[in-house]
Design a protein around this motif. Structure first.
Motif, short mmCIF file in Angstrom:
data_model
loop_
_atom_site.label_atom_id
_atom_site.label_comp_id
_atom_site.label_asym_id
_atom_site.label_seq_id
_atom_site.Cartn_x
_atom_site.Cartn_y
_atom_site.Cartn_z
N LYS A 94 1.25 -1.33 -0.02
CA LYS A 94 -0.21 0.18 -0.01
C LYS A 94 0.58 1.61 0.01
O LYS A 94 0.51 1.98 0.36
CB LYS A 94 -1.35 -0.28 1.32
N GLY A 95 2.23 0.94 -0.26
CA GLY A 95 2.98 2.03 -0.09
C GLY A 95 3.26 2.53 0.83
O GLY A 95 4.05 4.11 0.97
N GLN A 96 3.41 1.65 1.53
CA GLN A 96 3.89 2.52 3.37
C GLN A 96 5.52 2.43 3.28
O GLN A 96 5.78 1.68 2.90
CB GLN A 96 3.08 1.51 4.49
N THR A 97 5.79 3.07 4.42
CA THR A 97 7.03 2.95 4.80
C THR A 97 7.31 2.72 5.94
O THR A 97 6.96 2.33 6.91
CB THR A 97 7.65 4.88 4.89
N LEU A 98 8.18 1.10 5.99
CA LEU A 98 8.88 1.09 7.21
C LEU A 98 10.42 0.91 7.73
O LEU A 98 11.33 1.71 6.89
CB LEU A 98 8.44 -0.54 6.90
N ASN A 99 10.61 0.05 8.87
CA ASN A 99 11.72 0.08 9.82
C ASN A 99 12.45 -0.49 9.06
O ASN A 99 12.08 -1.30 9.10
CB ASN A 99 11.35 0.95 10.71
N ALA A 100 13.60 -0.75 8.62
CA ALA A 100 14.86 -1.51 8.64
C ALA A 100 14.87 -2.62 9.65
O ALA A 100 15.20 -4.14 9.34
CB ALA A 100 15.57 -1.24 7.81
N LYS A 101 15.13 -1.84 10.72
CA LYS A 101 14.97 -2.81 11.84
C LYS A 101 13.79 -4.34 11.80
O LYS A 101 14.17 -4.77 12.53
CB LYS A 101 15.62 -2.33 12.81
N ASP A 102 12.99 -3.55 11.62
CA ASP A 102 11.93 -4.71 11.67
C ASP A 102 11.81 -5.77 10.65
O ASP A 102 11.01 -6.58 11.16
CB ASP A 102 10.30 -3.56 11.60
N TYR A 103 12.79 -5.39 9.37
CA TYR A 103 12.66 -6.56 8.60
C TYR A 103 13.90 -6.48 8.22
O TYR A 103 14.30 -5.59 6.28
CB TYR A 103 11.34 -6.19 7.76
#
Length: 270
Positions: free
Chosen positions: A215-224
């Motif tokens: 959905k175009g969401q921005t995520l934290n790299a440390k979570d994935y």
């Protein structure tokens, strides 16, 4: 078939690691309720010897046994999945995946999670094409989304062909629905980390199995960390493609796998 046998079979079918502490608590509650039922029965026996008392005692014993079984069941289910007590366990854990093949091919009958010869997959390749496993070859044609392209499985399982219901053809792609829970138990999950797949399931089930709707969401790299290493190596955050409203199948959504096998010959992680 007795209720006890069916209950035992149900417990055996739960293929997860139980919490021993929670199981012991459930067992203690069961024994406590059983003792209370015995004490009540003894008290009733002293009051009267009538037929009414006997029937009442039988009814009470049945109710107490059912209550104890319920407590034990809840305790065990909680041990296997603590979210059971919060009411967040959803009915049915099925995931329908729409697997992709070139339009016009004979409809393949798919019964494993393995990649099939000629199957289309959508990957993000961070470097040169030779970084990808030789099992896949980049498909000619337009890109799927920014940074993503279709890849054809050139070395895979050979599928039987036959009648498959609810297939969908859109443009140059044939979408074949399969229920992932029906796959043979001796085959692993062949969806690769970073692969975009078309799925139909509840949000809770998708999240539980490591799929993120695009959905175009921005995520934290440390979570994935592994997924971030594919989409944005070295960055603290990364953004998924926005494929909202682009599903060719009603009710299905494009998702990216945050878990799974790694499709590259020089992986940045496991």
């Amino acid at each position: 078939m007795s209720d006890q046998f069916e209950f035992n079979e149900l417990i055996k079918s739960l293929n997860v690691t139980p919490d021993e502490e929670a199981k012991q608590k459930a067992k203690a509650l069961f024994l406590q309720k059983a003792e209370e039922a015995e004490q009540t029965q003894t008290a009733e026996h002293k009051k009267t010897g009538s037929v009414f008392r006997k029937n009442r005692r039988s009814l009470f014993n049945f109710a107490a046994g059912m209550a104890a079984m319920l407590i034990l069941t809840v305790g065990i289910l909680t041990a296997y999945d603590p979210s059971f007590l919060t009411g967040s366990v959803s009915g049915g854990g099925d995931i329908v995946q729409y697997r992709m093949f070139p339009a016009g091919t004979e409809t393949p009958v798919l019964d494993t999670a393995q990649k099939y010869s000629g199957e289309l997959s959508v990957f993000h390749i961070p470097g040169a094409d030779e970084d990808i496993n030789s099992q896949f070859i980049k498909s000619d044609g337009a890109a799927f989304a920014e940074g993503f392209a279709y890849y054809v499985t050139q070395f895979g399982s050979k599928a039987d062909t036959g009648k498959v219901e609810n297939t969908v053809t859109k443009g140059k792609v044939l979408y074949v629905p399969v229920n992932r829970s029906d796959y043979k138990a001796d085959y692993g999950n062949a969806v690769c980390c970073g692969e975009i797949v078309l799925l139909k399931a509840s949000d809770k089930v998708l999240q539980k199995h490591g799929y993120l709707p695009c959905k175009g969401q921005t995520l934290n790299a440390k979570d994935y960390p592994v997924l971030a290493g594919i989409l944005a190596p070295g960055a603290e955050q990364f953004t998924l493609p926005d494929l909202s409203g682009q599903s060719p199948v009603e009710g299905a959504v494009w998702c990216i796998a945050a878990e799974g096998d790694y499709p590259y010959t020089r992986p940045a992680g496991n």
